[in-house]
Design a protein around this motif. Structure first.
Motif, mmCIF file in Angstrom:
data_model
loop_
_atom_site.group_PDB
_atom_site.id
_atom_site.type_symbol
_atom_site.label_atom_id
_atom_site.label_comp_id
_atom_site.label_asym_id
_atom_site.label_seq_id
_atom_site.Cartn_x
_atom_site.Cartn_y
_atom_site.Cartn_z
ATOM 1 N N ASN A 318 0.821 -1.208 0.000
ATOM 2 C CA ASN A 318 0.000 0.000 0.000
ATOM 3 C C ASN A 318 0.851 1.252 0.000
ATOM 4 O OD1 ASN A 318 -2.304 -1.496 -0.061
ATOM 5 N ND2 ASN A 318 -3.053 -0.891 1.951
ATOM 6 N N ARG A 319 1.871 1.244 0.865
ATOM 7 C CA ARG A 319 2.746 2.408 0.946
ATOM 8 C C ARG A 319 3.505 2.600 -0.363
ATOM 9 N NH1 ARG A 319 7.780 4.269 2.531
ATOM 10 N NH2 ARG A 319 7.718 6.114 3.862
ATOM 11 N N VAL A 327 4.809 10.135 -7.064
ATOM 12 C CA VAL A 327 5.953 10.345 -7.962
ATOM 13 C C VAL A 327 5.465 10.623 -9.386
ATOM 14 C CG1 VAL A 327 7.864 9.150 -9.120
ATOM 15 C CG2 VAL A 327 7.697 9.109 -6.629
ATOM 16 N N ASN A 328 4.478 9.851 -9.847
ATOM 17 C CA ASN A 328 3.955 10.048 -11.200
ATOM 18 C C ASN A 328 3.317 11.426 -11.373
ATOM 19 O OD1 ASN A 328 4.776 7.519 -12.062
ATOM 20 N ND2 ASN A 328 2.840 6.537 -11.534
ATOM 21 N N GLY A 373 -0.020 7.202 3.499
ATOM 22 C CA GLY A 373 1.286 6.949 4.105
ATOM 23 C C GLY A 373 2.335 6.708 3.036
ATOM 24 N N GLY A 374 3.458 7.386 3.126
ATOM 25 C CA GLY A 374 4.519 7.270 2.125
ATOM 26 C C GLY A 374 4.672 8.498 1.260
ATOM 27 N N VAL A 375 3.609 9.320 1.154
ATOM 28 C CA VAL A 375 3.680 10.522 0.323
ATOM 29 C C VAL A 375 4.737 11.476 0.851
ATOM 30 C CG1 VAL A 375 2.389 12.556 -0.427
ATOM 31 C CG2 VAL A 375 1.311 10.316 -0.499
ATOM 32 N N SER A 379 7.810 13.909 -0.886
ATOM 33 C CA SER A 379 8.039 15.340 -0.672
ATOM 34 C C SER A 379 9.420 15.586 -0.068
ATOM 35 C CB SER A 379 6.947 15.939 0.222
ATOM 36 O OG SER A 379 6.918 15.331 1.489
ATOM 37 N N SER A 380 9.862 14.699 0.812
ATOM 38 C CA SER A 380 11.184 14.864 1.430
ATOM 39 C C SER A 380 12.300 14.639 0.414
ATOM 40 C CB SER A 380 11.341 13.901 2.609
ATOM 41 O OG SER A 380 10.437 14.210 3.637
#
Length: 591
Positions: A318-319, A327-328, A373-375, A379-380
């Protein structure tokens, strides 16, 4: 004879008066000649002088004999306001109000301040100018800097004061805005308002002189302007501008092309004349330039300005899907010079409808599931490549707790609608974001055209404070007494200073503190067993019957329940502390 004597006295008086007049005339002539000589001398001395006069200071910053570039540079370095209070007392019609001064964006206008200093002895007639020059050379001249206040900050201050004044009939200014292909024009209304220009002048003067004791303004009656279509057209109408690529001293400069904007003036006038609505909607016409930005940009992304990669756990499906989706969305984004990138605007709201899934996050000091979760890892990663490209970061906030995928001080949390990552293309050419996911790696490049003015960028972090995590124990009756189960690993808190260091030809050029990040400690959660172990008699072992009979004893034993499997949790922090891939922090650190 009396007449003769009288005549003689009269003659002597006449001669005496003539002498006084002559002396006065001579003195005036000499003074004029002296002034002329001084004027001539000073005019000759300053004829070709392009620098500021000697003994000119601005708030005691010495600008003697400096050129424009030297003076502005010195003002930027040395000019600073002192004793600025956190709150200002502003008097309106005899009543004093306390307002937050930290919200005001008042700055020095260095160019105008230079011009004010340069014009000393140059902005009047020759006699006054030379008197000013002589006075300045002998005794010096100190002037106050020119200050400007940002218009939005001033408008907000006026609204705040007007709300405190309880003005029932507040004047509203006429406004217009362009959205899509419509020009919306809203008529202003009559009423009462603060004298905004007076307040602006008072604030700027207080900042320039460091005297904040007498700031005042008044309430004035204001009549709203009627909609003037000709005036509006002059403000809105623009001709299209062709995009250009210019070579200046070996450096490529990109000139952004712009659409032209116009509208039908006669149609707009008819709309104003024949409507009673407060807002009118005028259709606008956009005209494309002959040379568009796309035509010019075709060969402007041949250089990699910077690249940054981070790893993640691809088995956390999921993450991983959330990462790929974000990213896309950012991949292929082009920023023209002065364009600002907004992560939230590009990626959009993180919802199930938009394709984002539940994944593990930290929320309320615990490990939970959350949408998207993971977005934050995307960004980082993007934040770091923007730093290394030396782009101007305009908005960034660190997570509440440390994350695993970037060093402390180099993360950037995002939350749609509240917390964003923004940066501006402060280069003279366009840049392009190229982002991809390969197996378990996020890789982001920023492409553009390298310049002779580019620097090599390095990011350095310094931990200034460490806060130990605490252990929180909870008694449970599902574990035997004396047994423990860690359900959440603790993490220390940190305060970290992050520096951007610029190098030219391997020599350090500058070192700038760009952020101070504070991470909260995450408490360690431990279950402590309270269940009493049970004791039961076992049946004799057939192989040991004879032995048992011989010693007259029986074998007894205890049965201990199987310890529950511990959930997957982050490992203890390393030095520098990290978390394993697969764990994230909630997008909103205040959830």
């Amino acid at each position: 004879m009396n007449q003769i004597l009288y005549s003689g006295k009269k003659k002597k008086n006449i001669e005496f008066n003539i002498n006084n007049k002559t002396i006065a005339i001579i003195a005036i002539i000499l003074f004029a000649i002296l002034i002329f000589l001084f004027s001539t001398i000073f005019a000759y001395i300053n004829k070709n002088n392009t620098n500021i006069l000697s003994n000119v200071t601005v708030s005691n910053v010495v600008l003697s004999d400096l050129s424009k570039e030297e003076a502005i540079s010195k003002l930027e370095t040395e000019l600073s306001a002192s004793d600025i209070p956190d709150f200002l007392d502003i008097t309106v019609d005899g009543i004093t109000y306390k307002v937050d001064a930290t919200e005001l964006q008042i700055t020095y206008d260095y160019t105008s301040t230079y011009e004010k200093a340069y014009n000393i002895g140059r902005n009047s007639n020759i006699i006054v100018n030379n008197y000013t020059i002589l006075k300045t050379v002998l005794f010096g001249t100190n002037i106050s800097p020119v200050c400007i206040i940002e218009q939005t900050s001033l408008d907000n201050l006026v609204k705040e004061l007007e709300s405190n004044l309880n003005i029932e009939n507040i004047a509203i200014d006429q406004t217009y805005k362009i959205e899509d292909d419509i020009l919306y024009v809203t008529q202003g209304t009559d009423g009462y308002s603060l004298d905004k220009e007076q307040l602006k002048l008072q604030l700027a003067n207080a900042y320039a002189t460091n005297d904040y004791t007498n700031i005042s303004t008044s309430v004035i009656q204001k009549t709203a302007e009627k909609i003037d279509i000709d005036k509006l057209y002059a403000s809105v109408h623009t001709e299209p501008i062709d995009a250009q690529k210019v070579n200046q001293n070996g450096e490529i400069i990109f000139v952004k092309g712009k659409e032209g904007i116009t509208f039908d003036i006669e149609n707009a006038k008819n709309m104003v004349a024949n409507t009673s609505n407060n807002t009118i909607e005028i259709p606008i016409i956009k005209t494309e330039p002959s040379v568009t930005n796309e035509m010019i940009m075709e060969d402007m992304f041949n250089d990699i300005l910077a690249t940054y990669t981070t790893g993640f756990d691809k088995t956390n499906t999921n993450r991983a899907e959330n990462i790929k989706l974000a990213v896309n969305k950012i991949n292929g984004t082009i920023l023209l010079p002065e364009d600002e990138f907004s992560f939230n605007n590009i990626v959009g709201d993180r919802t199930e409808l938009a394709g984002f899934k539940l994944a593990n996050v930290y929320s309320n000091g615990k490990i939970e599931e959350g949408i998207g979760g993971g977005v934050c890892q995307v960004s980082s990663t993007l934040y770091n490549v923007a730093l290394l490209s030396n782009l101007q970061i305009t908005e960034r906030r660190n997570h509440t707790y440390q994350v695993s995928y970037v060093p402390l001080g180099q993360d950037a949390t995002v939350s749609y609608g509240t917390i964003d990552l923004k940066f501006k293309n402060n280069r003279v050419t366009p840049v392009k974001i190229v982002a991809e996911v390969s197996e378990d790696i996020i890789k982001i490049n920023i492409l553009g055209t390298k310049s002779i003015n580019d620097y090599d960028v390095k990011i350095e972090n310094k931990t200034t404070q460490t806060t130990e995590f605490i252990v929180k124990e909870t008694q449970v009756d599902t574990l035997n007494k004396g047994k423990t189960n860690i359900t959440q690993k603790g993490m220390n808190g940190y305060t970290v200073e992050t520096y951007k260091v610029l190098y030219k030809d391997a020599i350090e050029n500058s070192r700038q503190l760009i952020t101070t990040s504070t991470y909260m400690p995450l408490e360690q959660l431990v279950e402590v067993g309270t269940k009493q172990a049970s004791t039961t008699n076992k049946k004799p072992n057939k192989n040991n019957n004879s032995s048992n009979k011989n010693n007259g004893s029986t074998n007894t034993g205890t049965t201990t329940p199987t310890t529950p499997t511990q959930p997957t949790v982050p490992d203890e922090p390393y030095t520098p502390p990290t978390l394993p891939p697969g764990w994230d922090v909630p997008e909103n650190p205040y959830n």
